[in-house]
Design a protein around this motif. Sequence first.
Motif, PDB file in Angstrom:
ATOM      1  N   LEU A 233       0.843  -1.200   0.000  1.00 48.85           N
ATOM      2  CA  LEU A 233       0.000   0.000   0.000  1.00 48.85           C
ATOM      3  C   LEU A 233       0.876   1.247   0.000  1.00 48.85           C
ATOM      4  N   THR A 234       0.623   2.131  -0.941  1.00 54.25           N
ATOM      5  CA  THR A 234       1.348   3.397  -1.012  1.00 54.25           C
ATOM      6  C   THR A 234       0.687   4.405  -0.069  1.00 54.25           C
ATOM      7  N   PRO A 235       1.373   5.507   0.243  1.00 55.68           N
ATOM      8  CA  PRO A 235       0.721   6.557   1.042  1.00 55.68           C
ATOM      9  C   PRO A 235      -0.573   7.050   0.394  1.00 55.68           C
ATOM     10  N   ALA A 236      -0.612   7.146  -0.939  1.00 60.95           N
ATOM     11  CA  ALA A 236      -1.833   7.580  -1.626  1.00 60.95           C
ATOM     12  C   ALA A 236      -2.956   6.568  -1.419  1.00 60.95           C
ATOM     13  N   ALA A 237      -2.619   5.287  -1.436  1.00 59.53           N
ATOM     14  CA  ALA A 237      -3.618   4.234  -1.211  1.00 59.53           C
ATOM     15  C   ALA A 237      -4.164   4.323   0.210  1.00 59.53           C
ATOM     16  N   LYS A 238      -3.300   4.557   1.164  1.00 59.07           N
ATOM     17  CA  LYS A 238      -3.739   4.688   2.555  1.00 59.07           C
ATOM     18  C   LYS A 238      -4.661   5.891   2.723  1.00 59.07           C
TER      19      LYS A 238
ATOM     20  N   ALA B 177     -10.130   8.049   3.496  1.00 62.45           N
ATOM     21  CA  ALA B 177     -11.199   8.935   3.047  1.00 62.45           C
ATOM     22  C   ALA B 177     -12.478   8.189   2.686  1.00 62.45           C
ATOM     23  N   LYS B 178     -12.368   7.010   2.065  1.00 60.72           N
ATOM     24  CA  LYS B 178     -13.547   6.317   1.553  1.00 60.72           C
ATOM     25  C   LYS B 178     -14.056   5.201   2.441  1.00 60.72           C
ATOM     26  N   LEU B 179     -13.154   4.444   3.043  1.00 62.51           N
ATOM     27  CA  LEU B 179     -13.570   3.226   3.728  1.00 62.51           C
ATOM     28  C   LEU B 179     -13.737   3.396   5.234  1.00 62.51           C
ATOM     29  N   LEU B 180     -12.844   4.124   5.875  1.00 61.15           N
ATOM     30  CA  LEU B 180     -12.967   4.306   7.327  1.00 61.15           C
ATOM     31  C   LEU B 180     -14.286   4.971   7.731  1.00 61.15           C
TER      32      LEU B 180
ATOM     33  N   ALA C 266      -3.549  -6.847   2.667  1.00 53.06           N
ATOM     34  CA  ALA C 266      -2.818  -5.604   2.969  1.00 53.06           C
ATOM     35  C   ALA C 266      -3.796  -4.498   3.379  1.00 53.06           C
ATOM     36  N   VAL C 267      -4.921  -4.407   2.676  1.00 51.37           N
ATOM     37  CA  VAL C 267      -5.941  -3.421   3.035  1.00 51.37           C
ATOM     38  C   VAL C 267      -6.528  -3.767   4.398  1.00 51.37           C
ATOM     39  N   THR C 268      -6.819  -5.045   4.620  1.00 51.35           N
ATOM     40  CA  THR C 268      -7.371  -5.492   5.899  1.00 51.35           C
ATOM     41  C   THR C 268      -6.413  -5.167   7.041  1.00 51.35           C
ATOM     42  N   ASN C 269      -5.140  -5.484   6.860  1.00 49.11           N
ATOM     43  CA  ASN C 269      -4.142  -5.205   7.905  1.00 49.11           C
ATOM     44  C   ASN C 269      -4.056  -3.710   8.202  1.00 49.11           C
ATOM     45  N   TYR C 270      -4.158  -2.893   7.173  1.00 49.72           N
ATOM     46  CA  TYR C 270      -4.129  -1.448   7.385  1.00 49.72           C
ATOM     47  C   TYR C 270      -5.340  -1.007   8.203  1.00 49.72           C
TER      48      TYR C 270
ATOM     49  N   SER D  77      -4.866  -1.883  11.727  1.00 47.40           N
ATOM     50  CA  SER D  77      -3.917  -0.957  12.366  1.00 47.40           C
ATOM     51  C   SER D  77      -4.582   0.369  12.728  1.00 47.40           C
ATOM     52  N   LYS D  78      -5.694   0.689  12.066  1.00 45.49           N
ATOM     53  CA  LYS D  78      -6.452   1.909  12.354  1.00 45.49           C
ATOM     54  C   LYS D  78      -7.526   1.681  13.415  1.00 45.49           C
TER      55      LYS D  78
END
Length: 138
Positions: A39-44, A49-52, A86-90, A93-94
């Motif tokens: 995941l890039t910083p832009a992806a995070k 912005a969209k999923l959280l 990777a998205v799930t792990n991010y 982490s949030k």
Amino acid sequence: VTKEVLQTKGGLTTWKEVECTLLEYNDLNITWNLGSDVLTPAAKSEIDAKLLPVLSEGVSVEIASHTDSRGTKANNRDLSERRAQAVTNYLISKGVNSSRIVSSGYGESQLLNRCSDGVSCTEREHRNNRRTQFRVIQ
């Protein structure tokens, strides 16, 4: 469309509204590099912005990742699973509870265009198939 959400363990059940569009797959504007699950910083930022905000509503989501057709079907399935993870792990982490996330890797099984094995395509066409989406599942 409404969703039943248990507010506290052993507590009262309340109803929350969920937008109908969230029940369909929604694109996360994540540009995956060829063969990468990083995941890039832009992806995070896109996830933030969209999923959280969707997850803050107390719903559960499916994270669905896809690849282009380059590479073997088995490798692409594995790569797409790693991307979804990777998205799930991010999200974990949030502070999102892992029980509210289902990660699915579809490999090259759901291409958006004609770019299947043996078809000559531009890099842009291949990139359109390397995507991650989400949808509300509960």
